[in-house]
Design a protein around this motif. Structure first.
Motif, PDB file in Angstrom:
ATOM      1  N   ALA A 168      -7.145  -0.544   2.792  1.00 52.86           N
ATOM      2  CA  ALA A 168      -6.583   0.758   2.915  1.00 52.86           C
ATOM      3  C   ALA A 168      -6.239   0.915   4.406  1.00 52.86           C
ATOM      4  CB  ALA A 168      -7.507   1.805   2.335  1.00 52.86           C
ATOM      5  N   ASP A 169      -7.059   0.388   5.090  1.00 51.77           N
ATOM      6  CA  ASP A 169      -6.742   0.547   6.693  1.00 51.77           C
ATOM      7  C   ASP A 169      -5.587  -0.225   6.902  1.00 51.77           C
ATOM      8  OD1 ASP A 169      -7.047   1.114   9.346  1.00 51.77           O
ATOM      9  OD2 ASP A 169      -8.182  -0.803   9.820  1.00 51.77           O
ATOM     10  N   ASP A 170      -5.687  -1.542   6.267  1.00 54.25           N
ATOM     11  CA  ASP A 170      -4.485  -2.541   6.580  1.00 54.25           C
ATOM     12  C   ASP A 170      -3.327  -1.949   6.041  1.00 54.25           C
ATOM     13  OD1 ASP A 170      -3.018  -4.964   6.997  1.00 54.25           O
ATOM     14  OD2 ASP A 170      -3.088  -5.122   4.708  1.00 54.25           O
ATOM     15  N   LEU A 171      -3.166  -0.862   5.013  1.00 52.98           N
ATOM     16  CA  LEU A 171      -1.805  -0.524   4.394  1.00 52.98           C
ATOM     17  C   LEU A 171      -1.424   0.935   5.064  1.00 52.98           C
ATOM     18  CD1 LEU A 171      -2.358  -1.390   0.753  1.00 52.98           C
ATOM     19  CD2 LEU A 171      -0.978  -2.782   2.293  1.00 52.98           C
ATOM     20  N   THR A 172      -2.262   1.468   5.652  1.00 49.15           N
ATOM     21  CA  THR A 172      -1.943   2.684   6.236  1.00 49.15           C
ATOM     22  C   THR A 172      -1.674   2.954   8.020  1.00 49.15           C
ATOM     23  OG1 THR A 172      -3.440   3.605   4.626  1.00 49.15           O
ATOM     24  CG2 THR A 172      -2.656   5.129   6.169  1.00 49.15           C
ATOM     25  N   PHE A 173      -2.977   2.137   8.484  1.00 44.46           N
ATOM     26  CA  PHE A 173      -2.935   2.351  10.074  1.00 44.46           C
ATOM     27  C   PHE A 173      -2.620   0.795  10.961  1.00 44.46           C
ATOM     28  CE2 PHE A 173      -5.647   5.719   8.140  1.00 44.46           C
ATOM     29  CZ  PHE A 173      -4.763   6.926   8.486  1.00 44.46           C
ATOM     30  N   GLU A 174      -2.695  -0.229  10.204  1.00 39.53           N
ATOM     31  CA  GLU A 174      -2.702  -1.349  10.843  1.00 39.53           C
ATOM     32  C   GLU A 174      -1.623  -1.428  11.790  1.00 39.53           C
ATOM     33  OE1 GLU A 174      -3.176  -4.838  12.625  1.00 39.53           O
ATOM     34  OE2 GLU A 174      -4.569  -4.051  11.344  1.00 39.53           O
ATOM     35  N   PRO A 175      -1.732  -1.638  13.187  1.00 38.03           N
ATOM     36  CA  PRO A 175      -0.630  -1.837  14.041  1.00 38.03           C
ATOM     37  C   PRO A 175       0.314  -2.700  13.873  1.00 38.03           C
ATOM     38  CG  PRO A 175      -2.733  -1.129  15.059  1.00 38.03           C
ATOM     39  CD  PRO A 175      -2.943  -1.489  13.746  1.00 38.03           C
ATOM     40  N   ASN A 176      -0.252  -4.160  13.133  1.00 34.77           N
ATOM     41  CA  ASN A 176       0.614  -5.090  13.270  1.00 34.77           C
ATOM     42  C   ASN A 176       1.291  -5.269  11.920  1.00 34.77           C
ATOM     43  OD1 ASN A 176      -0.324  -6.283  15.742  1.00 34.77           O
ATOM     44  ND2 ASN A 176      -2.003  -6.820  14.747  1.00 34.77           N
ATOM     45  N   ASN A 177       1.205  -4.334  11.099  1.00 37.53           N
ATOM     46  CA  ASN A 177       1.776  -4.230   9.579  1.00 37.53           C
ATOM     47  C   ASN A 177       2.966  -3.250   9.591  1.00 37.53           C
ATOM     48  OD1 ASN A 177       2.571  -3.959   6.821  1.00 37.53           O
ATOM     49  ND2 ASN A 177       0.757  -3.156   6.211  1.00 37.53           N
TER      50      ASN A 177
END
Length: 325
Positions: free
Chosen positions: A79-88
């Motif tokens: 969820a962090d990867d899809l919501t807040f990850e700066p590099n995504n």
């Protein structure tokens, strides 16, 4: 209108549609964490990532199905990867930030209410991290964020003059929607083949993500048959979150803005995609998932080419030199 203004509006439409879609995906996934077995949670995470055409940090989804605690921690990371990850670049916060930056550069062509709504959405997310939302009903965070994007769309619907600026905003919105829907339905069929014994909640989940569950129940009652769900989301011309409806809106927008600059390639491509659904889609073998997925992949790839044609025609075109005397 100036090409930079048109491009800004086009990308605002795309980024906000992408962020809203991500909110619905994650809100639905968090519901699954509450009462679904770990095997189902694992499969829906795989569907979600395939539907976004993304691999998580680390390159693959590694889940320990024997450890529910591990699955919850894994969900936190994803969820962090899809919501807040700066590099995504497709993370929800990054999409809203990109839409806001485009709006900032063209504030002269959007109303102050549109700017205020989008700027407020950005400011609320700017310093938020996954640990701030995870322990206190995280699903509500995604619903609030989705509602903020809907508020922006409602303001735009209410105040924008129906000139080229409006049509470029709509064009970006529906190009993104058609591409996202084609990818999601393809990923869903790959994860939950229509010929296998199915759990109705899996197909109800797909309808819910596409905001189509109520409309579907009016057409097909409450029996969530996979083939009916797929046909509804792909070919129904009256469903706002169907691929066919998105393509019709793309054609309308292209017709409106092509008066001043002909978009022959883009218009033909949009027409071919619509005709493919109208005439070829009903003739496919509905029990052949490979044929269905092949059609969806054709639509997705056509959307990518359509975007390239729009960029070349309206934003990155060469300026002809003044004629020599």
């Amino acid at each position: 209108m100036l090409s930079r203004n048109a491009q800004g509006l086009y990308w605002i439409g795309r980024y906000l549609e992408r962020a809203e879609h991500g909110c619905r995906l994650l809100a639905d996934q968090l519901k699954a964490l509450e009462d679904r077995p770990v095997e189902d949670i694992d499969r829906t995470w795989r569907r979600l990532y395939a539907g976004l055409d993304r691999k998580p940090i680390g390159g693959s989804l590694e889940s320990n199905l024997d450890d529910e605690g591990f699955m919850l921690a894994d969900s936190y990371t994803l969820a962090d990867d899809l919501t807040f990850e700066p590099n995504n670049p497709d993370a929800i916060r990054n999409c809203i930030a990109a839409a806001r930056e485009n709006a900032r550069q063209i504030r002269n062509v959007i109303g102050k209410d549109m700017w205020y709504c989008l700027n407020l959405a950005y400011l609320e997310l700017r310093n938020t991290e996954i640990e701030d939302i995870w322990n206190d009903r995280p699903g509500e965070f995604y619903l609030r964020t989705e509602d903020t994007i809907r508020t922006f769309s409602g303001i735009a619907d209410g105040i924008m003059y129906r000139d080229n600026g409006w049509h470029f905003l709509q064009l970006g919105r529906f190009v993104e929607r058609a591409q996202l829907l084609a990818t999601l339905v393809d990923a869903h069929i790959a994860t939950f083949p229509t010929g296998e014994p199915h759990i109705e909640s899996d197909w109800c989940s797909l309808l819910q993500i596409c905001e189509a569950r109520v409309a579907y129940s009016h057409q097909y009652s409450l029996e969530y048959q996979p083939i009916n769900v797929v046909n509804f989301l792909v070919s129904d011309p009256l469903l706002s979150h169907s691929i066919r409806y998105a393509l019709s809106q793309i054609s309308c927008a292209l017709d409106a803005i092509s008066v001043h600059r002909p978009a022959v390639d883009a218009g033909r491509l949009g027409g071919r995609m619509s005709a493919h659904i109208d005439y070829d889609w009903p003739n496919r073998d509905p029990d052949n998932d490979n044929a269905t997925r092949n059609t969806l992949q054709i639509i997705r790839n056509s959307c990518l080419r359509l975007h390239e044609n729009i960029e070349a025609t309206y934003f990155d075109y060469e300026i002809e030199d003044s004629p020599r005397l």
